[in-house]
Design an enzyme around this catalytic site. Sequence first.
Site, short mmCIF file in Angstrom:
data_model
loop_
_atom_site.label_atom_id
_atom_site.label_comp_id
_atom_site.label_asym_id
_atom_site.label_seq_id
_atom_site.Cartn_x
_atom_site.Cartn_y
_atom_site.Cartn_z
N SER A 186 -31.24 3.52 -6.24
CA SER A 186 -30.54 2.38 -5.65
C SER A 186 -30.39 2.60 -4.15
O SER A 186 -30.53 3.71 -3.65
CB SER A 186 -29.14 2.24 -6.28
OG SER A 186 -28.37 1.32 -5.54
N HIS A 187 -30.10 1.52 -3.43
CA HIS A 187 -29.78 1.65 -2.02
C HIS A 187 -28.42 2.28 -1.81
O HIS A 187 -28.10 2.76 -0.74
CB HIS A 187 -29.77 0.27 -1.35
CG HIS A 187 -31.15 -0.23 -1.04
ND1 HIS A 187 -32.07 -0.49 -2.01
CD2 HIS A 187 -31.75 -0.50 0.14
CE1 HIS A 187 -33.19 -0.91 -1.43
NE2 HIS A 187 -33.02 -0.92 -0.13
N SER A 188 -27.60 2.23 -2.86
CA SER A 188 -26.22 2.66 -2.73
C SER A 188 -25.94 3.80 -3.69
O SER A 188 -26.24 3.71 -4.88
CB SER A 188 -25.30 1.46 -3.04
OG SER A 188 -24.08 1.91 -3.58
N GLY A 208 -29.66 2.88 1.67
CA GLY A 208 -31.11 3.03 1.79
C GLY A 208 -31.61 3.93 0.68
O GLY A 208 -30.84 4.32 -0.20
N SER A 220 -37.25 -2.02 -1.44
CA SER A 220 -37.70 -0.76 -0.86
C SER A 220 -37.38 0.42 -1.78
O SER A 220 -38.04 1.45 -1.70
CB SER A 220 -37.10 -0.55 0.54
OG SER A 220 -35.72 -0.32 0.46
#
Lengths: 209, 235
Positions: free
Chosen positions: B15-17, B49, B76
Amino acid sequence: MGCTASDVIAALRAAAVVMAEHRDELVNLDRAIGDADHGENMRRGFTALLSKLDSSPPETPGAALKLLATTLISTVGGAAGPLYGTAFLRAATAVGDLAELDGAAVAKALHAALDGVVARGKAEVGDKTMVDALVPAVSAAEAAGGEVDAVLKAAADAAASGAESTVPLVARKGRASYLGERSAGHLDPGARSTSLLLRSFADSARVAR
Amino acid sequence: MRPVEEPKVGLVIVSHSEMLASGIAELATQMAPQVDVEAVGGTPDGGLGTDYDSVCAALVSADSGAGVVVLYDLGSAKMTAEMAVESADDPARFALVDAPVVEGAVAAAVASQGGAHLRDVAAAAVGASGEAPVQAAPARPALHLVTDPLSVEIELTNDVGLHARPAALLARTVAELDADVLVRYRDSEANAASVLALMGLGAPGGESVEVIATGKDAREAVRRIEELAERGFDD
Ligand SMILES: [Mg+2]
């Protein structure tokens, strides 16, 4: 005359300066239609490259491009990491272990980079991504022929107008696509950074000549 | 001598988080305590990110021999996970799946806990519909109006209640019948056709649920579920 490992290293150092100078601009572009990290991500990636160039200077143009790719992949954090990382890895593979790159090798490397970006991100022209800068750049580079500086100048000019062409577009890929119609009216940060990098490479090639 | 435990398929949540990845991993392991669910989120400096090196490390630690299913949140994260899988010693041991990340992680974890192989765990994630138990609404669903619904109270005599395997048994039992079956526990209802929705009720052993069936085979559906419950869901 071709472009040696030390020419490529000099070009990458110059690109790092450009990325640092344009950090805020890219952050602001990304803030408008994304997550406001692109400028800082690019700056971080290229800054990390500088220290690696110091500690273990690459001996071929391909090795320099590969070092850039792996550094971006492990330090960028946003979509630009895998996308530029794949682009420069493919470019590195395309030039192999040539000691010197001529115009044709540079055009071939650019084409390989584009193929890598498309394979990774699945974007097409018109999606409002770096592909909108890279596709015309590759066409122009291949059409230009001649020495490295001529090839890169053609690529940079075409990338600049390709990037500008993203302004009216509605994003169909990436974070900006969540905005739908509201993404129109803004320059795509990825297309802009592609254009900045190619301009920087072209300037370095002109100076080297 | 006890049989040797087969290694279970691991999970990696990209995950981004960091908080999001950890939360999903927590949720998934609650239903699958023996499955290694690795959470990777955020950048090394604590920002949002995805970090390639951390993803590579998570792939290695989640693999106990049976392979790993990899789930991701946004674009991403997918690209970073793809690159990590491509650079693995044996990319075939990793299945990157395009699935709703929360529901997919829960479904995959439960499938792995049940001993499913890599391909089936990946399929469970992809097939996770995201269908949650619906809150019992004041207006009853239209299907109740078609015929008079049959409604019975059923006690969950097994220890774990409507956990993964019992839920799967129940769903399978009614799947071939021409009946719409709802299971109600407290304020929530689940379509009995959805294993995930049934598990989502969180009905534990010792509690009772209401089974509401309509349609041509409603009576048979109720009979089969009662029989299943009497057998303690074969636990
Ligand atoms: Mg961004």
